[in-house]
Design a protein around this motif. Structure first.
Motif, PDB file in Angstrom:
ATOM      1  N   UNK A 326     -14.410  -1.169  -1.364  1.00 50.93           N
ATOM      2  CA  UNK A 326     -13.000  -1.061  -0.976  1.00 50.93           C
ATOM      3  C   UNK A 326     -12.343   0.209  -1.503  1.00 50.93           C
ATOM      4  N   UNK A 327     -12.976   0.873  -2.454  1.00 47.41           N
ATOM      5  CA  UNK A 327     -12.415   2.125  -2.974  1.00 47.41           C
ATOM      6  C   UNK A 327     -12.409   3.218  -1.921  1.00 47.41           C
ATOM      7  N   UNK A 328     -13.140   3.021  -0.808  1.00 43.60           N
ATOM      8  CA  UNK A 328     -13.118   4.000   0.278  1.00 43.60           C
ATOM      9  C   UNK A 328     -11.887   3.848   1.167  1.00 43.60           C
ATOM     10  N   UNK A 329     -11.154   2.749   1.018  1.00 41.74           N
ATOM     11  CA  UNK A 329      -9.942   2.556   1.808  1.00 41.74           C
ATOM     12  C   UNK A 329      -8.865   3.554   1.381  1.00 41.74           C
ATOM     13  N   UNK A 330      -8.016   3.994   2.304  1.00 47.23           N
ATOM     14  CA  UNK A 330      -6.878   4.836   1.919  1.00 47.23           C
ATOM     15  C   UNK A 330      -5.988   4.116   0.911  1.00 47.23           C
ATOM     16  N   UNK A 331      -5.245   4.850   0.089  1.00 50.69           N
ATOM     17  CA  UNK A 331      -4.448   4.246  -0.994  1.00 50.69           C
ATOM     18  C   UNK A 331      -3.510   3.136  -0.531  1.00 50.69           C
ATOM     19  N   UNK A 333      -3.845   1.043   1.797  1.00 50.59           N
ATOM     20  CA  UNK A 333      -4.589  -0.189   2.069  1.00 50.59           C
ATOM     21  C   UNK A 333      -5.177  -0.756   0.781  1.00 50.59           C
ATOM     22  N   UNK A 334      -5.626   0.109  -0.118  1.00 48.21           N
ATOM     23  CA  UNK A 334      -6.108  -0.372  -1.412  1.00 48.21           C
ATOM     24  C   UNK A 334      -5.012  -1.131  -2.153  1.00 48.21           C
ATOM     25  N   UNK A 335      -3.776  -0.648  -2.021  1.00 47.81           N
ATOM     26  CA  UNK A 335      -2.664  -1.276  -2.732  1.00 47.81           C
ATOM     27  C   UNK A 335      -2.418  -2.708  -2.260  1.00 47.81           C
ATOM     28  N   UNK A 336      -2.848  -3.039  -1.037  1.00 45.55           N
ATOM     29  CA  UNK A 336      -2.603  -4.371  -0.492  1.00 45.55           C
ATOM     30  C   UNK A 336      -3.698  -5.362  -0.841  1.00 45.55           C
ATOM     31  N   UNK A 337      -4.820  -4.874  -1.371  1.00 49.06           N
ATOM     32  CA  UNK A 337      -5.942  -5.776  -1.635  1.00 49.06           C
ATOM     33  C   UNK A 337      -5.646  -6.775  -2.745  1.00 49.06           C
ATOM     34  N   UNK A 338      -4.656  -6.489  -3.565  1.00 46.16           N
ATOM     35  CA  UNK A 338      -4.289  -7.442  -4.616  1.00 46.16           C
ATOM     36  C   UNK A 338      -3.448  -8.590  -4.103  1.00 46.16           C
ATOM     37  N   UNK A 339      -2.793  -8.404  -2.925  1.00 46.78           N
ATOM     38  CA  UNK A 339      -1.919  -9.439  -2.382  1.00 46.78           C
ATOM     39  C   UNK A 339      -2.528 -10.177  -1.190  1.00 46.78           C
ATOM     40  N   UNK A 340      -3.487  -9.546  -0.502  1.00 47.30           N
ATOM     41  CA  UNK A 340      -4.068 -10.146   0.693  1.00 47.30           C
ATOM     42  C   UNK A 340      -5.592 -10.149   0.601  1.00 47.30           C
ATOM     43  N   UNK A 341      -6.209 -11.001   1.400  1.00 53.49           N
ATOM     44  CA  UNK A 341      -7.654 -11.057   1.441  1.00 53.49           C
ATOM     45  C   UNK A 341      -8.215  -9.703   1.872  1.00 53.49           C
ATOM     46  N   UNK A 342      -9.261  -9.248   1.199  1.00 49.68           N
ATOM     47  CA  UNK A 342      -9.834  -7.932   1.483  1.00 49.68           C
ATOM     48  C   UNK A 342     -10.263  -7.807   2.941  1.00 49.68           C
ATOM     49  N   UNK A 343     -10.880  -8.844   3.490  1.00 48.86           N
ATOM     50  CA  UNK A 343     -11.343  -8.778   4.876  1.00 48.86           C
ATOM     51  C   UNK A 343     -10.185  -8.503   5.830  1.00 48.86           C
ATOM     52  N   UNK A 344      -9.015  -9.096   5.584  1.00 47.33           N
ATOM     53  CA  UNK A 344      -7.856  -8.870   6.455  1.00 47.33           C
ATOM     54  C   UNK A 344      -7.339  -7.451   6.309  1.00 47.33           C
ATOM     55  N   UNK A 345      -7.334  -6.936   5.108  1.00 41.97           N
ATOM     56  CA  UNK A 345      -6.883  -5.557   4.893  1.00 41.97           C
ATOM     57  C   UNK A 345      -7.808  -4.590   5.618  1.00 41.97           C
ATOM     58  N   UNK A 346      -9.109  -4.807   5.506  1.00 42.33           N
ATOM     59  CA  UNK A 346     -10.075  -3.954   6.193  1.00 42.33           C
ATOM     60  C   UNK A 346      -9.893  -4.068   7.703  1.00 42.33           C
ATOM     61  N   UNK A 347      -9.687  -5.287   8.181  1.00 42.91           N
ATOM     62  CA  UNK A 347      -9.480  -5.510   9.615  1.00 42.91           C
ATOM     63  C   UNK A 347      -8.243  -4.766  10.108  1.00 42.91           C
ATOM     64  N   UNK A 348      -7.161  -4.810   9.343  1.00 37.95           N
ATOM     65  CA  UNK A 348      -5.949  -4.064   9.705  1.00 37.95           C
ATOM     66  C   UNK A 348      -6.238  -2.569   9.820  1.00 37.95           C
ATOM     67  N   UNK A 349      -7.008  -2.051   8.881  1.00 37.88           N
ATOM     68  CA  UNK A 349      -7.342  -0.630   8.883  1.00 37.88           C
ATOM     69  C   UNK A 349      -8.166  -0.268  10.118  1.00 37.88           C
ATOM     70  N   UNK A 350      -9.182  -1.071  10.416  1.00 39.94           N
ATOM     71  CA  UNK A 350     -10.038  -0.795  11.571  1.00 39.94           C
ATOM     72  C   UNK A 350      -9.273  -0.957  12.881  1.00 39.94           C
TER      73      UNK A 350
END
Length: 375
Positions: A326-331, A333-350
């Protein structure tokens, strides 16, 4: 200069009794001062137009990959065609054309790269995490992901615009407004007409093959265009006449349904058992056959299926790469990983990526580091 009150008064004076009036809006989730010179729905429209998600539609696939050719429809041109149809029919029926225009501009914001193929891939990758649906994603974009102001998440659109984006999940919500129903119909109308046109332009469909389709055979008869091979001018004529036929039928049949049901207010529309924006029975049957034809002969064509395979490989590789690192995500999106499920954050990015960006990002992961592009 006309004030907001003047514009609202003009709506009340000119629009049909069943239209959704700006002055009757139920407001926004986060109260704010309305514009002095724009109605609430005009304000919504302008906010949608200025989003990053709207600009990205230019480089997202409709049917053919964005890089396939300069003249095929993209998500942006499709959206603008839906807007044009919805606004035109709304004016004819006396509905609120600004609300219809706003919902039309926002309706495809949630589409991922690579068209419906990309949506199916993301939905599969998100199995067990809530899945993925572009309509739900459009609501998520305008309510959470786009954040032009620090005071609240999302665009803080009116509840009427947000309800217009609830295309499928309408439990306990009743029928959509006539303006939202119109956008649904305009969406299907636009993609039916332009997918037939793009299919012909690409060579994946032929005029001779299309003449086996009752809708197309009737259209050819109406225009007097015969023969197995079309000229460029004949193709354009058929597309233009098809649009005119569909729009005319939709307008007349919807007007008749509104009159027959005697709806006297926008609120009365919401409790009806059926939608009022509709085609004549004859054209409804022709369009059902056309939908089946397009699915079998265009959307599942082997050349389009190659794009599906590409979408699957690119999005699957990127999804697993970002979930594992997840460290490859832009900042942001990384900032949201503490509040939301990682898979959803990645999905939003894609889902927010354009075709081109997703392909470049995939190449940067697979290619040697010295050749990786900069982001």
């Amino acid at each position: 200069m006309l004030s907001r009150a003047d514009l609202e008064a003009r709506e009340a004076r000119v629009l049909a009794p069943c239209a959704t009036l700006s002055r009757d809006s139920r407001g926004r989730e986060y109260p704010e001062t309305e514009s002095a010179t724009r109605t609430a729905f005009q304000k919504d429209r302008d906010r949608v137009l200025h989003t990053t998600a709207f600009r990205r539609l230019e480089a997202k696939t409709q049917v053919f990959l964005n890089a396939s050719g300069d003249h095929y429809r993209t998500r942006l041109t499709h959206t603008l065609e839906v807007q044009q149809v919805a606004r035109s029919v709304a004016l004819s029926l006396g509905l609120n054309e600004t609300l219809a225009e706003t919902v039309a501009l926002a309706h495809d914001l949630g589409h991922p790269p690579f068209g419906h193929a990309g949506e199916r891939v993301l939905d599969g990758l998100m199995a067990g995490h809530g899945g993925f649906d572009h309509n739900t994603q459009a609501r998520r974009i305008v309510s959470v992901l786009e954040q032009p102001k620090a005071e609240y998440p999302g665009l803080n659109l009116t509840l009427e615009t947000l309800d217009g984006l609830n295309k499928h999940d309408r439990a306990n919500l009743g029928q959509p407004s006539l303006e939202a129903q119109l956008v649904d119909a305009a969406d299907a109308l636009a993609y039916t007409a332009h997918d037939l046109d793009d299919g012909l332009r690409s060579g994946l469909l032929s005029h001779a093959h299309l003449l086996e389709l009752p809708l197309w055979a009737e259209l050819a008869d109406q225009t007097g265009i015969s023969g197995a091979i079309l000229s460029e001018g004949q193709r354009r004529t058929l597309h233009r006449e098809l649009l005119g036929w569909l729009i005319g039928d939709l307008t007349a049949a919807s007007d008749a349904a509104i009159v027959e049901n005697g709806v006297g207010s926008a609120a009365a529309v919401l409790v009806l058992p059926e939608r009022l924006i509709t085609y004549s029975p004859h054209l409804r049957g022709l369009l059902r056959e056309t939908s089946v034809f397009l699915k079998g002969n265009l959307y599942r064509h082997w050349r389009v299926e190659m794009q599906v395979e590409q979408a699957s490989r690119v999005l699957t590789t990127l999804f697993h790469a970002f979930v594992q690192r997840s460290s490859m995500l832009p900042p942001q999106f990384q900032a949201r990983t503490g509040q939301e499920e990682l898979a959803r954050v990645v999905c939003d990015y894609l889902a927010g990526m354009t075709d081109r960006y997703a392909l470049d990002m995939h190449a940067s992961i697979a290619a040697p580091a010295q050749h990786a592009p900069h982001f």
